[in-house]
Design an enzyme around this catalytic site. Structure first.
Site, short mmCIF file in Angstrom:
data_model
loop_
_atom_site.label_atom_id
_atom_site.label_comp_id
_atom_site.label_asym_id
_atom_site.label_seq_id
_atom_site.Cartn_x
_atom_site.Cartn_y
_atom_site.Cartn_z
N ASP A 129 -21.84 -14.98 7.64
CA ASP A 129 -22.25 -14.24 6.46
C ASP A 129 -21.35 -13.03 6.21
O ASP A 129 -20.83 -12.43 7.15
CB ASP A 129 -23.70 -13.75 6.61
N ARG A 177 -20.07 -20.56 0.78
CA ARG A 177 -21.25 -20.18 0.02
C ARG A 177 -20.82 -19.10 -0.97
O ARG A 177 -20.24 -18.09 -0.57
CB ARG A 177 -22.35 -19.64 0.93
#
Length: 327
Positions: A129, A177
């Site tokens: 992330d 993502r």
């Protein structure tokens, strides 16, 4: 104004520590899938039964000691084992700061390497992330080094950054993502206007769908989702080249609808006692998030954004009061 308040609260270490003592209070239980591994596995099974895969985030922030980072790494390794043992459809999302990026780069790299290696044994993907801008290049460095050893690792591109297109092209051969961005950044490096962010978000999605490896489209915005549906249809992009992603607890009906239509769908599933910072950022992101939480915390007469903000304020006051009593 309210967004800035919640972003400020999300970075308050004192309140973060206090929140751990109170458990999943103030509506957090609606957007955090439990505090332990059995609870999160149960949530994953329920989502899998509805045709939805999951990416699991063991929540944790403000990690500045090696023993804390090591403990977080060990917990993530346990999650990987639990996913494999229960044969559920899920993979891992992790924040580098939780496993030591603010302590020492090499220490963090070794921790992430161990996690990615363990996941690779089970053919499990690990998403690194993205956090705020000051950690961006260091996170890219982690990805660069790990990709020389493993092929089960990817990352996140945040659309609010001016250079997001450059970042995306740099990592077009990775599973990526694409998100709008959840941290408060300066106008020098990031778009501030929602229209600009949305426009860049769509631009990035379209480019990666046409040029990238695999695209995870993270949004709750049905207008953008409908735009993507039309775009993939017009450009003959197969469904196995992308997925939609949403956060656990948000727009459940839309999540189920997309899965039932045959689109790959993945829910971002956070869990753990360290829920506070994540929860505050979700409240800061969109007014709809505030309203959703308010509905689950307050009765209809007090279902207001002010009520949610008051809840955050009360938590701080409760904590300070208890601290004084303990002296």
């Amino acid at each position: 104004m309210l967004k800035d308040i919640f972003m400020g609260l999300s970075q308050n270490q004192f309140l973060n520590n206090a929140a751990k003592k109170y458990g999943l209070k103030m509506g957090a239980q609606s957007v955090v899938a439990g505090t332990n591994i059995p609870e999160v596995i149960k949530s994953i099974k329920e989502l899998n039964a509805q045709g939805i895969s999951c990416t699991v985030d063991n929540l944790g922030e403000f990690v500045f000691k090696e023993e804390e980072a090591t403990a977080a790494k060990e917990q993530i390794l346990k999650v990987i084992e639990a996913i494999n043992e229960n044969q559920v459809d899920a993979h891992i999302s992790l924040k580098p700061t939780q496993v030591g990026l603010d302590i020492d780069y090499s220490f963090c790299l070794n921790n992430v390497r161990e996690i990615v290696h363990q996941a690779s044994r089970y053919d499990m993907f690990v998403n690194i992330d993205m956090e705020d801008f000051k950690h961006l290049e260091l996170t890219f460095n982690l990805l660069d080094e790990l990709s020389m050893e493993f092929d089960n690792v990817g990352t996140v591109i945040q659309a609010y950054f001016h250079k997001a297109s450059e970042y995306l092209e740099r990592y077009k051969n990775f599973r990526i993502r694409i998100v709008k961005g959840a941290y408060k950044e300066s106008a020098e490096i990031a778009y501030q206007d929602k229209k600009d962010i949305d426009a860049n978000f769509i631009k990035l999605i379209e480019w990666h769908l046409l040029n990238g490896k695999y695209t995870s489209i993270a949004t709750h915005d049905h207008r953008i989702i409908n735009h993507v549906k039309e775009f993939v249809k017009e450009n003959n992009i197969p469904n196995d080249q992308f997925e939609f992603q949403m956060l656990y607890g948000f727009r459940k009906d839309l999540q189920l609808s997309l899965a039932s239509e045959g689109y790959h769908f993945c829910t971002y599933v956070p869990f753990g006692n360290d829920w506070y910072g994540y929860f505050m950022r979700r409240l800061a992101e969109r007014p709809q998030n505030l309203n959703l939480v308010a509905k689950q915390v307050f009765n209809k007469k007090t279902n207001t954004i002010i009520g949610v903000a008051a809840g955050a304020f009360i938590l701080g006051r409760m904590t300070k009061s208890n601290k004084k009593k303990s002296r």
